[in-house]
Structure formats: C-alpha cells, structure tokens
Design a protein around this motif. Structure first.
Motif, PDB file in Angstrom:
ATOM      1  N   PHE A 271     -31.852  38.367  12.988  1.00  0.00           N
ATOM      2  CA  PHE A 271     -31.245  37.359  13.824  1.00  0.00           C
ATOM      3  C   PHE A 271     -29.872  37.825  14.299  1.00  0.00           C
ATOM      4  N   GLN A 272     -29.462  37.304  15.432  1.00  0.00           N
ATOM      5  CA  GLN A 272     -28.144  37.595  15.983  1.00  0.00           C
ATOM      6  C   GLN A 272     -27.353  36.292  16.095  1.00  0.00           C
ATOM      7  N   TRP A 273     -26.055  36.410  15.886  1.00  0.00           N
ATOM      8  CA  TRP A 273     -25.140  35.287  16.080  1.00  0.00           C
ATOM      9  C   TRP A 273     -24.346  35.553  17.341  1.00  0.00           C
ATOM     10  N   ARG A 274     -24.277  34.557  18.221  1.00  0.00           N
ATOM     11  CA  ARG A 274     -23.537  34.706  19.474  1.00  0.00           C
ATOM     12  C   ARG A 274     -22.785  33.425  19.805  1.00  0.00           C
ATOM     13  N   TYR A 275     -21.763  33.587  20.630  1.00  0.00           N
ATOM     14  CA  TYR A 275     -20.988  32.448  21.110  1.00  0.00           C
ATOM     15  C   TYR A 275     -21.032  32.428  22.634  1.00  0.00           C
ATOM     16  N   PHE A 276     -20.912  31.227  23.198  1.00  0.00           N
ATOM     17  CA  PHE A 276     -21.023  31.049  24.633  1.00  0.00           C
ATOM     18  C   PHE A 276     -19.637  31.153  25.259  1.00  0.00           C
ATOM     19  N   HIS A 277     -19.473  32.128  26.154  1.00  0.00           N
ATOM     20  CA  HIS A 277     -18.173  32.394  26.768  1.00  0.00           C
ATOM     21  C   HIS A 277     -18.378  32.809  28.220  1.00  0.00           C
ATOM     22  N   HIS A 278     -17.833  32.034  29.143  1.00  0.00           N
ATOM     23  CA  HIS A 278     -17.937  32.330  30.582  1.00  0.00           C
ATOM     24  C   HIS A 278     -19.385  32.557  31.023  1.00  0.00           C
ATOM     25  N   GLU A 279     -20.247  31.611  30.692  1.00  0.00           N
ATOM     26  CA  GLU A 279     -21.654  31.623  31.128  1.00  0.00           C
ATOM     27  C   GLU A 279     -22.493  32.735  30.505  1.00  0.00           C
ATOM     28  N   ASN A 280     -22.017  33.333  29.414  1.00  0.00           N
ATOM     29  CA  ASN A 280     -22.774  34.394  28.736  1.00  0.00           C
ATOM     30  C   ASN A 280     -22.753  34.173  27.233  1.00  0.00           C
ATOM     31  N   TRP A 281     -23.812  34.607  26.573  1.00  0.00           N
ATOM     32  CA  TRP A 281     -23.880  34.593  25.116  1.00  0.00           C
ATOM     33  C   TRP A 281     -23.402  35.954  24.633  1.00  0.00           C
ATOM     34  N   LEU A 282     -22.228  35.988  23.994  1.00  0.00           N
ATOM     35  CA  LEU A 282     -21.640  37.235  23.521  1.00  0.00           C
ATOM     36  C   LEU A 282     -21.816  37.349  22.015  1.00  0.00           C
ATOM     37  N   PRO A 283     -22.120  38.563  21.525  1.00  0.00           N
ATOM     38  CA  PRO A 283     -22.349  38.728  20.083  1.00  0.00           C
ATOM     39  C   PRO A 283     -21.049  38.767  19.283  1.00  0.00           C
ATOM     40  N   TYR A 284     -21.127  38.219  18.077  1.00  0.00           N
ATOM     41  CA  TYR A 284     -20.023  38.363  17.134  1.00  0.00           C
ATOM     42  C   TYR A 284     -20.059  39.786  16.589  1.00  0.00           C
ATOM     43  N   ASP A 285     -18.922  40.258  16.085  1.00  0.00           N
ATOM     44  CA  ASP A 285     -18.948  41.572  15.458  1.00  0.00           C
ATOM     45  C   ASP A 285     -19.749  41.472  14.147  1.00  0.00           C
ATOM     46  N   LYS A 286     -20.105  42.608  13.598  1.00  0.00           N
ATOM     47  CA  LYS A 286     -21.016  42.637  12.444  1.00  0.00           C
ATOM     48  C   LYS A 286     -20.457  41.912  11.223  1.00  0.00           C
ATOM     49  N   VAL A 287     -19.156  42.018  10.993  1.00  0.00           N
ATOM     50  CA  VAL A 287     -18.548  41.366   9.824  1.00  0.00           C
ATOM     51  C   VAL A 287     -18.651  39.848   9.949  1.00  0.00           C
ATOM     52  N   VAL A 288     -18.283  39.319  11.111  1.00  0.00           N
ATOM     53  CA  VAL A 288     -18.334  37.870  11.338  1.00  0.00           C
ATOM     54  C   VAL A 288     -19.779  37.388  11.298  1.00  0.00           C
ATOM     55  N   ALA A 289     -20.684  38.141  11.931  1.00  0.00           N
ATOM     56  CA  ALA A 289     -22.101  37.763  11.934  1.00  0.00           C
ATOM     57  C   ALA A 289     -22.654  37.705  10.507  1.00  0.00           C
ATOM     58  N   ALA A 290     -22.248  38.648   9.672  1.00  0.00           N
ATOM     59  CA  ALA A 290     -22.705  38.657   8.273  1.00  0.00           C
ATOM     60  C   ALA A 290     -22.180  37.438   7.516  1.00  0.00           C
ATOM     61  N   GLU A 291     -20.915  37.060   7.758  1.00  0.00           N
ATOM     62  CA  GLU A 291     -20.349  35.861   7.124  1.00  0.00           C
ATOM     63  C   GLU A 291     -21.108  34.611   7.566  1.00  0.00           C
ATOM     64  N   LEU A 292     -21.379  34.531   8.860  1.00  0.00           N
ATOM     65  CA  LEU A 292     -22.111  33.375   9.392  1.00  0.00           C
ATOM     66  C   LEU A 292     -23.516  33.299   8.787  1.00  0.00           C
ATOM     67  N   GLU A 293     -24.192  34.422   8.729  1.00  0.00           N
ATOM     68  CA  GLU A 293     -25.554  34.437   8.200  1.00  0.00           C
ATOM     69  C   GLU A 293     -25.574  34.042   6.726  1.00  0.00           C
ATOM     70  N   LYS A 294     -24.625  34.560   5.956  1.00  0.00           N
ATOM     71  CA  LYS A 294     -24.550  34.226   4.523  1.00  0.00           C
ATOM     72  C   LYS A 294     -24.344  32.721   4.332  1.00  0.00           C
ATOM     73  N   ALA A 295     -23.429  32.144   5.104  1.00  0.00           N
ATOM     74  CA  ALA A 295     -23.166  30.702   5.012  1.00  0.00           C
ATOM     75  C   ALA A 295     -24.376  29.899   5.479  1.00  0.00           C
ATOM     76  N   TYR A 296     -25.021  30.365   6.526  1.00  0.00           N
ATOM     77  CA  TYR A 296     -26.203  29.677   7.058  1.00  0.00           C
ATOM     78  C   TYR A 296     -27.332  29.687   6.029  1.00  0.00           C
ATOM     79  N   GLN A 297     -27.562  30.846   5.416  1.00  0.00           N
ATOM     80  CA  GLN A 297     -28.624  30.948   4.395  1.00  0.00           C
ATOM     81  C   GLN A 297     -28.323  30.080   3.185  1.00  0.00           C
ATOM     82  N   ALA A 298     -27.045  29.891   2.898  1.00  0.00           N
ATOM     83  CA  ALA A 298     -26.642  29.034   1.778  1.00  0.00           C
ATOM     84  C   ALA A 298     -26.663  27.553   2.171  1.00  0.00           C
ATOM     85  N   LYS A 299     -27.072  27.295   3.434  1.00  0.00           N
ATOM     86  CA  LYS A 299     -27.174  25.934   3.973  1.00  0.00           C
ATOM     87  C   LYS A 299     -25.830  25.204   3.977  1.00  0.00           C
TER      88      LYS A 299
END
Length: 141
Positions: free
Chosen positions: A1-29
């Motif tokens: 899975f990829q984590w992205r944020y909406f900025h100026h009409e585009n979905w831009l990816p988070y860097d790998k460190v931030v994406a990993a933090e988001l995924e860990k928190a998401y998996q922990a519900k």
C-alpha cells in the motif's frame, strides 16, 4: 500500500519514513497520529486522522490547515493517472467535434484518423472506469 496526500489536484506520496509510521499506526487501528514532517523549510507537526478510512486527513497543528490523505495500492494511483489522461482525451474529443469537418481529402483523412483514435481511447477509458468503480464497490462491502 502507498500513503499519499492531496496537494494542488494531485496525490503526492509521503516519504518512506512517514509512510512507515502511518502504516504502523493504521495497522494498530489507531485513530490519530502526531507526525513531524520536514516540508523543506522546517519540520511541521501534523495530526493525522486515520479512522475511519474514508475520512483520513492530515491537519497542520500550527495553521489548522487540513488536507485529505489516502492509503491505496499503487495500481489505484496508476488508474487515477490514467483517468486524468482520459479526461484530457474527452476534452480533445469535444474540441474535435466542434471543429468544422475538413473539405480537402487529405485533411479529412487525418481528421477521421484522429477522431477514431480518440474514440477508441475513450472507449477503453470507460471500461477502465467501470472496473475501478466495481473494485471500489467490492472494497466497501
């Protein structure tokens, strides 16, 4: 899975460190996550709302500005990019339909080839959009 944020009409990816933090928190519900992100000029603290999945947001703690975030497959973002191309092709088709039909045989041939090419692409776009909608409906249920 990829984590992205909406900025100026585009979905831009988070860097790998931030994406990993988001995924860990998401998996922990977890419902929320405070995250420090370097925005180029300084570190900015964001409150990430991770639940419910359809309403995920990042909020700049200092300014209060919010933007949407998503967790999706890479294929989803490829499909979104393809849909943007499809919208451009539809615009081309509308423009083509409003043009006067050429009277010279050579110009008419080029016009018709262009029109057929755009219509074929538009048909493929409709098929792809239907598949995406079907996939999203399955994910919701």
């Amino acid at each position: 899975f990829q984590w992205r944020y909406f900025h100026h009409e585009n979905w831009l990816p988070y860097d790998k460190v931030v994406a990993a933090e988001l995924e860990k928190a998401y998996q922990a519900k977890r419902e929320y996550l405070l995250c420090k992100i370097n925005t180029g000029e300084e570190d900015t603290v964001y409150e990430m709302t991770l639940q419910p999945p359809g309403e995920m947001r990042q909020k700049n703690i200092k300014s209060g500005y919010e933007r949407r975030i998503v967790r999706q497959t890479e294929a989803y973002f490829t499909d979104m990019s393809n849909l943007k191309s499809a919208n451009r092709r539809r615009s081309e088709m509308i423009k083509l339909e409003t043009m006067a039909i050429p009277t010279q045989e050579q110009d008419l041939s080029a016009y018709l080839q262009t029109k057929v090419s755009i219509e074929e692409a538009a048909a493929q776009d409709l098929i792809q959009m239907a598949q995406i909608e079907q996939q999203e409906a399955q994910e919701i249920s």
